[in-house]
Design an enzyme around this catalytic site. Sequence first.
Site, short mmCIF file in Angstrom:
data_model
loop_
_atom_site.label_atom_id
_atom_site.label_comp_id
_atom_site.label_asym_id
_atom_site.label_seq_id
_atom_site.Cartn_x
_atom_site.Cartn_y
_atom_site.Cartn_z
N GLY A 33 2.31 -0.99 11.05
CA GLY A 33 1.78 -0.80 9.70
C GLY A 33 0.92 0.45 9.60
O GLY A 33 0.71 1.17 10.58
N ARG A 62 -1.90 -9.33 -0.81
CA ARG A 62 -1.77 -10.11 -2.04
C ARG A 62 -0.69 -9.48 -2.92
O ARG A 62 -0.75 -8.29 -3.22
CB ARG A 62 -3.11 -10.07 -2.76
CG ARG A 62 -3.24 -11.04 -3.91
CD ARG A 62 -4.72 -11.14 -4.23
NE ARG A 62 -4.99 -11.89 -5.42
CZ ARG A 62 -6.21 -12.22 -5.81
NH1 ARG A 62 -7.24 -11.85 -5.08
NH2 ARG A 62 -6.41 -12.91 -6.90
N ASN A 72 -1.96 -16.60 4.67
CA ASN A 72 -2.56 -15.99 5.85
C ASN A 72 -3.05 -17.05 6.83
O ASN A 72 -3.03 -16.83 8.04
CB ASN A 72 -3.68 -15.03 5.46
CG ASN A 72 -3.13 -13.69 5.02
OD1 ASN A 72 -2.51 -13.00 5.81
ND2 ASN A 72 -3.32 -13.35 3.77
N VAL A 103 -8.97 -7.82 11.52
CA VAL A 103 -9.03 -6.74 10.53
C VAL A 103 -8.30 -7.18 9.25
O VAL A 103 -8.69 -6.85 8.14
CB VAL A 103 -8.39 -5.45 11.10
CG1 VAL A 103 -8.35 -4.34 10.04
CG2 VAL A 103 -9.14 -4.99 12.35
N ASN A 126 -7.01 -8.93 6.05
CA ASN A 126 -7.78 -9.65 5.02
C ASN A 126 -7.11 -10.94 4.56
O ASN A 126 -5.91 -11.06 4.64
CB ASN A 126 -8.01 -8.73 3.83
CG ASN A 126 -9.04 -7.68 4.17
OD1 ASN A 126 -10.02 -7.97 4.83
ND2 ASN A 126 -8.82 -6.46 3.74
N ARG A 144 -19.16 2.64 5.16
CA ARG A 144 -19.19 3.08 3.76
C ARG A 144 -20.63 3.14 3.25
O ARG A 144 -21.02 4.09 2.56
CB ARG A 144 -18.37 2.11 2.90
CG ARG A 144 -16.87 2.26 3.07
CD ARG A 144 -16.10 1.08 2.46
NE ARG A 144 -14.67 1.35 2.42
CZ ARG A 144 -13.74 0.43 2.18
NH1 ARG A 144 -14.09 -0.83 1.95
NH2 ARG A 144 -12.46 0.76 2.15
N HIS A 185 -16.44 -9.77 4.13
CA HIS A 185 -15.81 -8.47 3.87
C HIS A 185 -15.06 -8.57 2.55
O HIS A 185 -13.88 -8.87 2.49
CB HIS A 185 -14.86 -8.08 5.00
CG HIS A 185 -14.05 -6.85 4.67
ND1 HIS A 185 -14.64 -5.65 4.37
CD2 HIS A 185 -12.72 -6.66 4.55
CE1 HIS A 185 -13.69 -4.76 4.09
NE2 HIS A 185 -12.52 -5.35 4.19
#
Length: 328
Positions: A14, A94, A107, A131, A133, A164, A189
């Site tokens: 990916g 999603r 998931n 990692v 989601n 961030r 997260h």
Amino acid sequence: MKQPVRVAVTGAAGQIGYSLLFRIASGEMLGKDQPVILQLLEVPVEKAQQALKGVMMELDDCAFPLLAGMIGTDDPKVAFKDADYALLVGSRPRGPGMERADLLKVNGEIFIGQGQALNEVASRDVKVLVVGNPANTNAYIAMKSAPDLPAKNFTAMLRLDHNRALTQVAQKAGVVVADIEKLTVWGNHSPTMYADYRFATANGESLKDKINDPAWNKDVFLPTVGKRGAAIIEARGLSSAASAANAAIDHMRDWALGTNGKWVTMGVPSDGSYGIPEGVMFGFPVTTENGEYKIVQGLEIDEFSRERINFTLNELEEERAAIADMVK
């Protein structure tokens, strides 16, 4: 030269995987003296398996001195066999019209399977970073599905939020990122996370005092960090892959090699600290040493912070309730 360690990566073909694997193989994650064997998992679909072959060809073509071996597979038990580190990157995104509850369940199935495989075949000291989601809840599901592995071996990635937040605070305060210490991100997260610079310093000077702008904190800083992923999708047409891979490298490097007393943020199973119920996979300030993390203790939680921490905790509790029937 040290003995090679085994690093399993899921979703290896990916976007994030493509930004991640070359950096692991070059020694950025575990050090320039640590050979690695990459054990790469992709879904049992011909297109994905072909893409994985292509990525492995490119890894070969880099002739990395530290890349001691490589396997590609669609079987979690092969990918996780004797793994010392596992980066669970692959998850189902999603789709249009998909409710969050559906996403959690889809998931859930993936991470139950991966948790069970880790439980069966991975090293007993395996360090797992989720990692994919929703990362906190996926990590919780994997942890619950691996009862023979210590719960503390399972972590979720809050480092992208942390990084961030670092840059936003640095730009606002007119300092450089490298000088900032003691920033953290609490919770999930997701856009509910609480990035907290109340204790942060730059060259020993309080950033809270330097910025001194509660309205900016509440109305600009927190929404900017919380919604940054969506802003990148809007700008780039694709989700943040390189910055996510970078955060995964940071998280694993610090966990494996230590932070020298510096705070970082990791999503870890709560031990009850700060009133977070035990077992909830929650972002905390931690320090790491000798491959172990410790939650920073004794921080004052003011009224605004308690509200924000409860807000993100409530979301995690809702997610946990949605998948309660799937895990013991």
